[in-house]
Design an enzyme around this catalytic site. Structure first.
Site, short mmCIF file in Angstrom:
data_model
loop_
_atom_site.label_atom_id
_atom_site.label_comp_id
_atom_site.label_asym_id
_atom_site.label_seq_id
_atom_site.Cartn_x
_atom_site.Cartn_y
_atom_site.Cartn_z
N CYS A 266 45.37 29.63 28.27
CA CYS A 266 45.71 30.56 29.35
C CYS A 266 46.99 31.32 29.04
O CYS A 266 47.20 32.42 29.53
CB CYS A 266 45.86 29.81 30.66
SG CYS A 266 44.39 28.92 31.17
N GLY B 180 40.56 27.75 35.83
CA GLY B 180 39.36 28.42 35.36
C GLY B 180 39.47 29.92 35.56
O GLY B 180 40.57 30.48 35.59
N SER B 181 38.34 30.56 35.74
CA SER B 181 38.32 32.02 35.85
C SER B 181 38.77 32.48 37.23
O SER B 181 38.59 31.78 38.23
CB SER B 181 36.92 32.55 35.56
OG SER B 181 36.05 32.30 36.65
N THR B 182 39.31 33.69 37.26
CA THR B 182 39.73 34.29 38.52
C THR B 182 38.55 34.46 39.46
O THR B 182 38.65 34.20 40.67
CB THR B 182 40.40 35.65 38.26
OG1 THR B 182 41.52 35.46 37.39
CG2 THR B 182 40.87 36.30 39.54
N LYS C 291 34.39 18.12 39.05
CA LYS C 291 33.44 18.97 38.32
C LYS C 291 34.06 19.31 36.97
O LYS C 291 34.88 20.20 36.84
CB LYS C 291 33.16 20.26 39.11
CG LYS C 291 32.50 21.40 38.30
CD LYS C 291 31.18 21.03 37.69
CE LYS C 291 30.59 22.20 36.89
NZ LYS C 291 31.02 22.24 35.48
N GLU D 240 45.14 27.72 38.92
CA GLU D 240 45.66 28.55 37.82
C GLU D 240 44.45 29.19 37.16
O GLU D 240 43.48 28.51 36.81
CB GLU D 240 46.44 27.68 36.83
CG GLU D 240 47.20 28.49 35.79
CD GLU D 240 46.52 28.48 34.45
OE1 GLU D 240 46.01 29.57 34.09
OE2 GLU D 240 46.47 27.45 33.80
N GLU E 27 41.38 40.30 30.25
CA GLU E 27 41.48 38.99 29.62
C GLU E 27 40.28 38.78 28.70
O GLU E 27 39.14 39.04 29.07
CB GLU E 27 41.52 37.89 30.68
CG GLU E 27 41.75 36.50 30.08
CD GLU E 27 41.79 35.41 31.13
OE1 GLU E 27 42.57 34.46 30.95
OE2 GLU E 27 41.05 35.50 32.12
#
Length: 541
Positions: free
Chosen positions: A327, A265-267, A212, A293, A425
């Protein structure tokens, strides 16, 4: 018949080209930029090597010129996601049993193709589609991607060489099997090298992938698929699925053969995928591997003995290269009050010198943030600071999305160490600075450690080396990649394996051996040369 022992020594890192005016690499890149600027690429879904077009399409545009359409892409439906899983599992029958040195040879061919023929193609796509300047594109989509291919082959050779010793009358060996299923690779917009590595590390180890890609990085990612094909990667080993991450994630995590996911990607998205995997745990053929990560709130801590010029340069480069969309980008800084005016003046001088604009003009150091949502988020934080009694914008602060999504390099100064932009963030060119009392180093180090839920990167500046060591020790859990007297960005494959813990991920260190071992499941084989024929212990005889 293969009976040779092939060794893969430690490679050299791919040299970064200079792109001086008139150089061969500059001429080739400019020609490719012109070419890609004047075409609209039709990006298909790719499943089992076949191109599929659903007719449900979206657009890829330049972030720095959002009216310029670079590509049209086709979105998957539930049908295509299930087809991709089937294609991956079919390809696995051959790929998992392919000699690992053959897999390694394909990876090394990818490296050579990218270092030569594909270098201007990938760099130009990265620049136009992800708004990176020449240098940022070169170190990412060319050099780091090449390094991942080459170093991972070396690390795989070390891993396969980890064998047990033999006993008396016994032969032992360990087989490193690929996972019994497929890997879902969910990749980000900001690093083409990461997009490649999240697929290619599991694949080197014999796995197959459903990929993806980020919608805002589709152009460069599509050219990666062309590279893989030309290098000889069999059809179906990687299946390329543009479209809804929620749809793809749901169907993949419901599959019996879901073996894990490799994620950047995002948390929030990472947690959603992890929760989906937990909810379907009883359905899986084996426990899935979860490697991810997810970002950070990366810091610079300045000790009173630091060199102010070095701090200013690190803060500026660490916070604003690639518009702060790394990041690892510096997002918060703790600095003694006595030093802050000098550092700020130096940063302002740099801000006056740098140019901001289209990536095709090489004088532009700052380019656009990735899309309108990112632009709006940056503007929201800047306006919040402008209207707060606890903060003020002391550099930059202007935003303009009339042509592209441009945000000036911005410094927010705050008197509150828990100010909103010190903790959350942002992923943009915004650095928040907390000037602390010079005699409160210990208290401020504690603040630095406890303020953010993340633990990705950080740095300390101090000419007093013992002070730097004490601070490094106190912040040992605050960053998975820590820097002394340097900016908290710029990890190099093979030199500084990258990743963090806490809310920043599973710290499985891309660019090192640790990551590769997550994509295999060992089988230890014991062969007894002469089998026993008497059940009795010696003392019973």
């Amino acid at each position: 018949m293969r009976n040779s022992v092939i060794t893969f020594p430690v490679p050299e890192n791919e040299p970064v080209k200079t792109y001086l005016k008139g150089s061969p690499e500059r001429v080739a890149l400019e020609a490719e930029l012109e070419h890609q600027s004047n075409i609209v690429v039709d990006i298909p879904i790719i499943i089992g090597g076949k191109e599929i077009r659903t007719g449900i399409t979206g657009k890829v545009t330049c972030p720095h010129d959002h009216k310029h359409v670079l590509a049209s892409y086709h979105k998957v439906t539930e049908k295509e996601v299930k087809m991709a899983i089937d294609a991956a599992m079919e390809a696995r029958k051959i790929w998992a049993n392919t000699d690992w040195t053959v897999r390694a040879a394909i990876m090394l061919k990818m490296a050579e193709l990218l270092a030569t023929k594909y270098r201007p193609i990938i760099n130009a796509a990265n620049m136009l589609g992800q708004s990176k300047n020449i240098y940022q594109a070169e170190i990412d989509s060319a050099c780091e991607t090449v390094d991942f291919f080459r170093y991972n082959v070396h690390y795989a050779s070390k891993l396969y060489g980890m064998q047990p010793k033999n006993g008396v009358g016994v032969l032992n060996h360990t087989e490193f099997r690929p996972l019994e299923g497929f890997v879902l690779a969910v990749t980000p917009f900001n690093f083409t090298s990461i997009a490649s590595n999240l697929c290619m590390t599991p694949i080197l180890m014999g796995n197959v992938a459903v990929w993806k890609p980020s919608t805002t990085a589709l152009l460069s990612n599509y050219y990666l698929m062309k590279l893989y094909k030309e290098a000889g990667l069999p059809d179906g080993v990687v299946n390329f699925l543009p479209g809804s991450g929620a749809l793809i994630g749901k169907i993949c995590t419901e599959s019996h053969y879901f073996a894990g996911f490799h994620f950047t990607g995002s948390t929030a998205t990472f947690k959603t995928l992890w929760q989906a995997a937990c909810a379907n745990l009883d359905n899986y053929i084996s426990y899935p591997r979860i490697v991810g990560e997810t970002g950070g709130k990366d810091f610079i801590f300045v000790h009173p003995t630091a060199d102010t010029k070095a701090v200013a340069t690190a803060a500026f480069c660490g916070a604003y290269e690639y518009q702060g969309q790394k990041c690892s980008a510096a997002s918060r800084m703790y600095i003694p009050k006595s030093m802050w005016p000098a550092v700020l003046e130096d940063m302002k001088a740099m801000a006056k010198e740098v140019k901001m604009g289209d990536v095709k003009d090489p004088v532009n150091y700052i380019n656009a943030v990735i899309d309108e949502a990112s632009f709006d988020k940056c503007a929201e934080y800047i306006n919040y600071a402008k209207n707060s009694k606890d903060a003020k914008v002391v550099m930059g602060g202007n935003c303009d999305k009339s042509v592209g999504y441009f945000v000036e390099p911005t410094v927010i100064e705050t008197s509150d160490p828990h100010f909103k932009s010190m903790e959350e963030e942002i992923f943009g060119p915004i650095l928040t600075v907390y000037p602390y009392d010079d005699d409160k180093v210990e208290e401020t180090v504690k603040l630095c450690d406890e303020t953010s839920p993340y633990g990705l990167t950080g740095s300390v500046f101090a000419q007093d080396r013992l002070a730097a060591e004490r601070i490094s020790e106190q912040l040992q859990n605050a960053a998975g990649n820590f820097y002394i007297n340097d900016k908290p960005t710029g990890a190099v494959v093979g030199l500084q394996p990258f990743g963090g813990a806490r809310a920043s991920g599973t710290d499985d260190k891309a660019g090192g051996e640790f990551n590769l071992i997550r994509w295999v499941t060992p089988r230890v084989v014991k062969e007894t040369l002469v089998s026993p024929t008497d059940y009795r212990y010696s003392y019973l005889k």
